[in-house]
Scaffold this motif. Structure first.
Motif, short mmCIF file in Angstrom:
data_model
loop_
_atom_site.label_atom_id
_atom_site.label_comp_id
_atom_site.label_asym_id
_atom_site.label_seq_id
_atom_site.Cartn_x
_atom_site.Cartn_y
_atom_site.Cartn_z
N ALA A 1 3.03 0.34 7.36
CA ALA A 1 2.35 -0.90 7.72
C ALA A 1 0.88 -0.69 8.08
O ALA A 1 0.13 -1.66 8.17
N HIS B 1 13.30 -2.35 -0.40
CA HIS B 1 11.87 -2.45 -0.72
C HIS B 1 11.13 -1.22 -0.18
O HIS B 1 11.46 -0.72 0.89
N SER B 2 10.12 -0.80 -0.91
CA SER B 2 9.16 0.17 -0.40
C SER B 2 7.79 -0.48 -0.49
O SER B 2 7.40 -1.01 -1.54
N VAL B 3 7.07 -0.47 0.64
CA VAL B 3 5.81 -1.21 0.75
C VAL B 3 4.74 -0.32 1.37
O VAL B 3 4.98 0.34 2.39
N TYR B 4 3.56 -0.34 0.78
CA TYR B 4 2.41 0.40 1.31
C TYR B 4 1.27 -0.58 1.55
O TYR B 4 0.64 -1.07 0.62
N ILE C 1 4.07 -2.29 -3.92
CA ILE C 1 5.37 -2.90 -3.66
C ILE C 1 6.35 -2.56 -4.79
O ILE C 1 6.02 -2.70 -5.96
N GLN D 1 5.98 6.00 0.40
CA GLN D 1 4.67 5.41 0.23
C GLN D 1 3.64 6.52 0.02
O GLN D 1 3.87 7.66 0.41
N LEU E 1 3.05 -10.05 -0.16
CA LEU E 1 4.39 -9.50 0.06
C LEU E 1 5.39 -10.63 0.29
O LEU E 1 6.50 -10.61 -0.26
N ILE F 1 13.35 -3.04 4.33
CA ILE F 1 11.98 -2.71 3.91
C ILE F 1 11.54 -1.42 4.59
O ILE F 1 11.48 -1.35 5.82
N THR G 1 1.64 -8.14 11.48
CA THR G 1 2.89 -7.59 10.92
C THR G 1 4.09 -8.18 11.64
O THR G 1 5.09 -8.55 11.01
N MET H 1 8.31 0.53 5.16
CA MET H 1 6.92 0.12 5.05
C MET H 1 5.98 1.05 5.82
O MET H 1 6.23 1.37 6.96
#
Length: 190
Positions: free
Chosen positions: A132, A90-93, A70, A2, A111, A128, A170, A130
């Protein structure tokens, strides 16, 4: 990965690993750099799992608050019980606290929509990574009261002692999606 600050989308090989990047558009008003950006790195073993899935293109989420946030990739992982298991990496920011709680909640909704729209998502395992931008606190039980069969619990015995509103949101997102918060399942060095 991220906060890559990478411009545009890219795929490349480096040192035996395959990289997938989803970046933002360069912002001239911010010293010419980009915001956010996410990426996935596949080791040679995970590259084989991607090959078994037919080398599908990454699925990316739209821009939010001027940043790419995402990226998802379908894999076929070995599973001792079922032979092969569909999985998504998944990579999530998540937007940070400067954007407020409403933006945070809207992002978690986005998301959720992104994940539910993926092909075969209901029969897949979701992994994932993340950022968060949240503090996950203890739900109710102290660490010593956790049972050995804790498969239904979202938060493990070792979160922060106290959380924040974003952490609660979250956790609720993870509960709805049947996800575990991995960092809460082991002791952290002090």
């Amino acid at each position: 990965m991220q906060e890559t600050w990478k411009e545009g989308d890219d795929e490349f090989e480096f040192d035996g690993c395959t990289f997938f990047m989803h970046g933002s558009i360069r912002n001239e008003g911010d010293r010419g750099r980009t915001k956010g950006g996410v990426g996935l790195v596949l080791s040679p073993k995970f590259r084989k799992a991607w090959d078994k899935a037919g080398n599908p293109r990454p699925v990316t989420g739209g821009m939010m608050m001027g940043a790419a946030r995402i990226i998802s990739l379908k894999l076929m992982l070995p599973d001792s019980a079922q032979g092969i298991k569909h999985a998504y990496l998944h990579s999530v920011y998540v937007p940070d606290s400067t954007y407020g709680e409403q933006v945070h909640d809207e992002f978690l909704t986005e998301l959720d929509i992104h994940i539910r729209a993926l092909p075969d998502q209901a029969n897949s395992t979701h992994i994932i990574g993340m950022d968060a931008n949240a503090k996950i606190g203890r739900e109710t039980k102290p660490p010593e009261s956790y049972e050995h069969d804790n498969s239904s619990q979202t938060v493990g015995p070792y979160p922060f002692k106290t959380g924040n509103e974003r952490g609660s949101a979250t956790v609720e997102f993870c509960k709805r999606s049947d996800l575990k918060i991995a960092s809460s399942w082991f002791k952290h060095p002090m």
